[in-house]
Design a protein around this motif. Structure first.
Motif, PDB file in Angstrom:
ATOM      1  N   ARG A 120      -5.030  10.351  -5.692  1.00  0.00           N
ATOM      2  CA  ARG A 120      -5.709  11.632  -5.495  1.00  0.00           C
ATOM      3  C   ARG A 120      -6.493  11.543  -4.187  1.00  0.00           C
ATOM      4  N   ALA A 121      -6.514  12.627  -3.423  1.00  0.00           N
ATOM      5  CA  ALA A 121      -7.245  12.619  -2.157  1.00  0.00           C
ATOM      6  C   ALA A 121      -7.641  14.040  -1.776  1.00  0.00           C
ATOM      7  N   GLY A 133       0.815  -1.210   0.000  1.00  0.00           N
ATOM      8  CA  GLY A 133       0.000   0.000   0.000  1.00  0.00           C
ATOM      9  C   GLY A 133       0.844   1.253   0.000  1.00  0.00           C
ATOM     10  N   ARG A 134       0.198   2.348  -0.383  1.00  0.00           N
ATOM     11  CA  ARG A 134       0.883   3.644  -0.345  1.00  0.00           C
ATOM     12  C   ARG A 134      -0.184   4.722  -0.158  1.00  0.00           C
ATOM     13  N   LEU A 135       0.004   5.538   0.868  1.00  0.00           N
ATOM     14  CA  LEU A 135      -0.927   6.618   1.188  1.00  0.00           C
ATOM     15  C   LEU A 135      -0.184   7.945   1.222  1.00  0.00           C
ATOM     16  N   PHE A 136      -0.913   9.020   1.050  1.00  0.00           N
ATOM     17  CA  PHE A 136      -0.301  10.339   1.144  1.00  0.00           C
ATOM     18  C   PHE A 136       0.007  10.668   2.597  1.00  0.00           C
ATOM     19  N   ASP A 137       1.098  11.380   2.798  1.00  0.00           N
ATOM     20  CA  ASP A 137       1.436  11.893   4.121  1.00  0.00           C
ATOM     21  C   ASP A 137       0.412  12.969   4.494  1.00  0.00           C
ATOM     22  N   ASN A 138      -0.161  12.858   5.678  1.00  0.00           N
ATOM     23  CA  ASN A 138      -1.188  13.813   6.117  1.00  0.00           C
ATOM     24  C   ASN A 138      -0.701  15.248   6.094  1.00  0.00           C
ATOM     25  N   ARG A 173     -13.372  12.696   4.124  1.00  0.00           N
ATOM     26  CA  ARG A 173     -12.108  12.279   3.525  1.00  0.00           C
ATOM     27  C   ARG A 173     -12.423  11.394   2.324  1.00  0.00           C
ATOM     28  N   VAL A 174     -11.836  11.742   1.180  1.00  0.00           N
ATOM     29  CA  VAL A 174     -12.024  10.970  -0.049  1.00  0.00           C
ATOM     30  C   VAL A 174     -10.647  10.618  -0.597  1.00  0.00           C
ATOM     31  N   ILE A 175     -10.427   9.345  -0.889  1.00  0.00           N
ATOM     32  CA  ILE A 175      -9.152   8.881  -1.432  1.00  0.00           C
ATOM     33  C   ILE A 175      -9.423   8.000  -2.648  1.00  0.00           C
ATOM     34  N   LYS A 176      -8.722   8.268  -3.730  1.00  0.00           N
ATOM     35  CA  LYS A 176      -8.792   7.411  -4.907  1.00  0.00           C
ATOM     36  C   LYS A 176      -7.509   6.587  -4.989  1.00  0.00           C
ATOM     37  N   PHE A 177      -7.681   5.300  -5.223  1.00  0.00           N
ATOM     38  CA  PHE A 177      -6.560   4.365  -5.253  1.00  0.00           C
ATOM     39  C   PHE A 177      -6.465   3.663  -6.606  1.00  0.00           C
TER      40      PHE A 177
END
Length: 537
Positions: free
Chosen positions: A172-173, A51-56, A143-147
């Motif tokens: 995108r988030a 996984g990979r998420l954006f840094d807050n 909160r909306v996140i596109k993966f």
């Protein structure tokens, strides 16, 4: 035409990607996240999950008096890769920002087998996660996140199995927090009787036939400095006079408006230059008598303007003679040519009526080259596209391509191509200067659905002629924002700035909701909503 094998493959791909994964498996994932159930949630992720998420703390942050927004795009550097446990803990941390049970949804955007034709192999595509509700520390959040994602396999038993989610990479988030809701429902305090309006949810006799039931039109018809409100509706029209303080009074009959006037399309405009806006409703023409009364004009006797059944009106002084002219779009005509989404059409025509004064109008449609391209036209807007001082026009067409007509300044128009792509499948259009560069930018609301995008993504690239294939793939990309380059040309920005996949959009508008000097964009969406508890869009 597609072969039977092609059709079967598209049906199977949508069955597994849209129904099995989207309608059966992902709701279980959402339920586990909503209920803060770590054990169940972890089980859906493969042991080798990446996984990979954006840094807050990264992304772009903007603060307003009413809310704070943070956004991340593909240009934003994503955080470090994570394994299953760390990824799940981050999702649960997002969930624990909320006090009561939040709304949690996972949706499939695109989904196709990694190797075309191998439905029993791994799949790849994109998902959208949304969490919204009350925050633990007060206020509201979304909160909306596109993966971009990979699924180990999809088959009818997938919802009952573990370990099917192999990877998720955020591309995108957005995250929004505020103290109160952006808008407040004040209907009951206004005096507007919405109970008299046609409510599709209360008409179950034909649930599969959505109805365009009417519209809302604003005017200060009596010049008292307060906006008045006209509601057109298949159940009957209503004119409300603004009383100040957000209150309205029903003056429909008092002002001479026929509640049952034929048609639901309307426009307010001062056609006789007396300072008071006149009114057209469907095929009925009203002259505003000094704000005291609306007087019906008889075509052929009181006015030369004759109106047929059309989709919409727009007004413009296209020849700059100081008198407002009328443009009516979507007038049906006998079909004599091909009808289709991609080819030429001959099912509609538009009319340009030149105002010559004293309620006399001249049909200059043919002479001015303003009739359009025969496509089924939903709306038209006028704006100076090339900064030459003359109003140009753009249409939103459902069947066929949208038309862009540039004013030659001599009473005629020339058709100019829009930027590459299909440029149709449209249900509404508005114009505003979104970046305050002094040039108007059209936003076209197009029909968009995640299912349509998935199906086209699974279509063989050689199933159709190359040009047809390009059009098909373009018209499932969603709504479009055309950035005005100042010379009558445009650059497409819909996907770049995230205003494309907004649902089955109809009547958009630019409006500065927070009075910061920048226009905001409102795009109502939805095609068919059977119950209030499950809106569509």
């Amino acid at each position: 035409m597609l072969t039977d094998a092609d059709l079967k493959y598209l049906q199977d791909a949508e069955h597994f990607g849209g129904f099995v994964l989207g309608d059966r498996a992902l709701p279980l994932l959402a339920e586990a996240l909503r209920d803060d159930d770590r054990e169940t949630l972890v089980a859906y992720f493969s042991e080798s999950f990446e996984g990979r998420l954006f840094d807050n703390n990264s992304g772009k942050s903007t603060t307003y008096p009413f809310a704070t927004f943070r956004s991340w795009t593909e240009d934003t550097a994503a955080g470090e890769p994570t394994g299953r446990d760390e990824f799940v803990e981050t999702l649960l941390a997002y969930r624990r920002e909320f006090d009561k049970t939040p709304s949690v949804t996972w949706k499939v955007m695109q989904m196709q087998p990694i190797t075309r034709g191998q439905l029993d192999g791994p799949w790849e595509g994109s998902l959208k996660l949304r969490l919204a509700g009350d925050r633990v520390d007060g206020g509201l959040a979304e909160r909306v996140i596109k993966f971009r994602c990979r699924i180990t396999s999809i088959h009818d038993k997938t919802p009952e199995e573990d370990g099917w989610l192999a990877s998720c990479t955020a591309f995108r988030a957005q995250y929004a927090t505020g103290k109160t809701r952006l808008m407040e429902d004040i209907t009951e305090r206004t005096g507007i009787d919405v109970g008299r309006l046609h409510d599709t949810w209360n008409h179950s006799e034909s649930p599969q036939k959505p109805t365009i039931t009417g519209g809302v039109y604003l005017s200060d018809y009596n010049q008292d400095g307060r906006l008045d409100l006209l509601l057109t509706d298949v159940s009957g029209h209503q004119l409300y006079r603004g009383e100040g303080g957000g209150r309205f009074s029903d003056v429909t009959l008092e002002m001479g408006i026929d509640p049952k006037a034929v048609g639901i399309r309307a426009v307010f405009a001062d056609f006789d230059n007396d300072g008071f806006e006149d009114l057209l409703i469907g095929e009925t023409i009203y002259r505003n008598d000094g704000g005291r009364k609306f007087v019906v004009l008889e075509p052929g006797r009181d006015t030369s303007l004759t109106l047929g059944q059309c989709t919409a009106f727009s007004v413009v002084d296209f020849d700059r003679d100081g008198k407002l002219d009328l443009y009516a779009v979507g007038l049906p005509q006998p079909m004599t040519g091909h009808v289709g989404w991609l080819g030429d059409n001959d099912i509609d025509r538009n009319q340009l009526w030149r105002n010559t004064g004293d309620w006399k109008f001249e049909d200059v449609t043919e002479a001015s080259n303003a009739k359009g391209n025969g496509a089924w036209t939903f709306a038209a807007v006028w704006f100076d596209a090339n900064s030459d001082g003359w109003p140009d026009m753009m249409t939103a067409c459902e069947l066929g391509m949208n038309a862009f007509l540039v004013n030659n300044g001599d009473g005629t128009f020339r058709e100019v191509d829009l930027p590459d792509g299909f440029g149709g499948f449209s249900m509404g259009i508005t114009v505003g200067d979104f970046d305050n560069d002094g040039r108007p930018d059209p936003y076209v609301a197009n029909m968009y659905s995640k299912a349509g995008e998935r199906i086209v993504a699974n279509l063989r690239t050689d199933a159709y002629d190359r040009r047809i294939d390009a059009k098909i793939r373009d018209f499932v990309t969603g709504s479009e924002l055309y950035h005005n380059q100042g010379d009558g040309t445009f650059r497409r920005l819909g996907r770049t700035i995230g205003v494309s996949d907004v649902g089955w959009a109809y009547g958009p508008t630019y409006v500065d909701l927070n009075n910061d000097g920048l226009v905001d964009l409102y795009a109502p969406v939805g095609f068919q909503s059977i119950t209030p508890g499950r809106p569509d869009g």
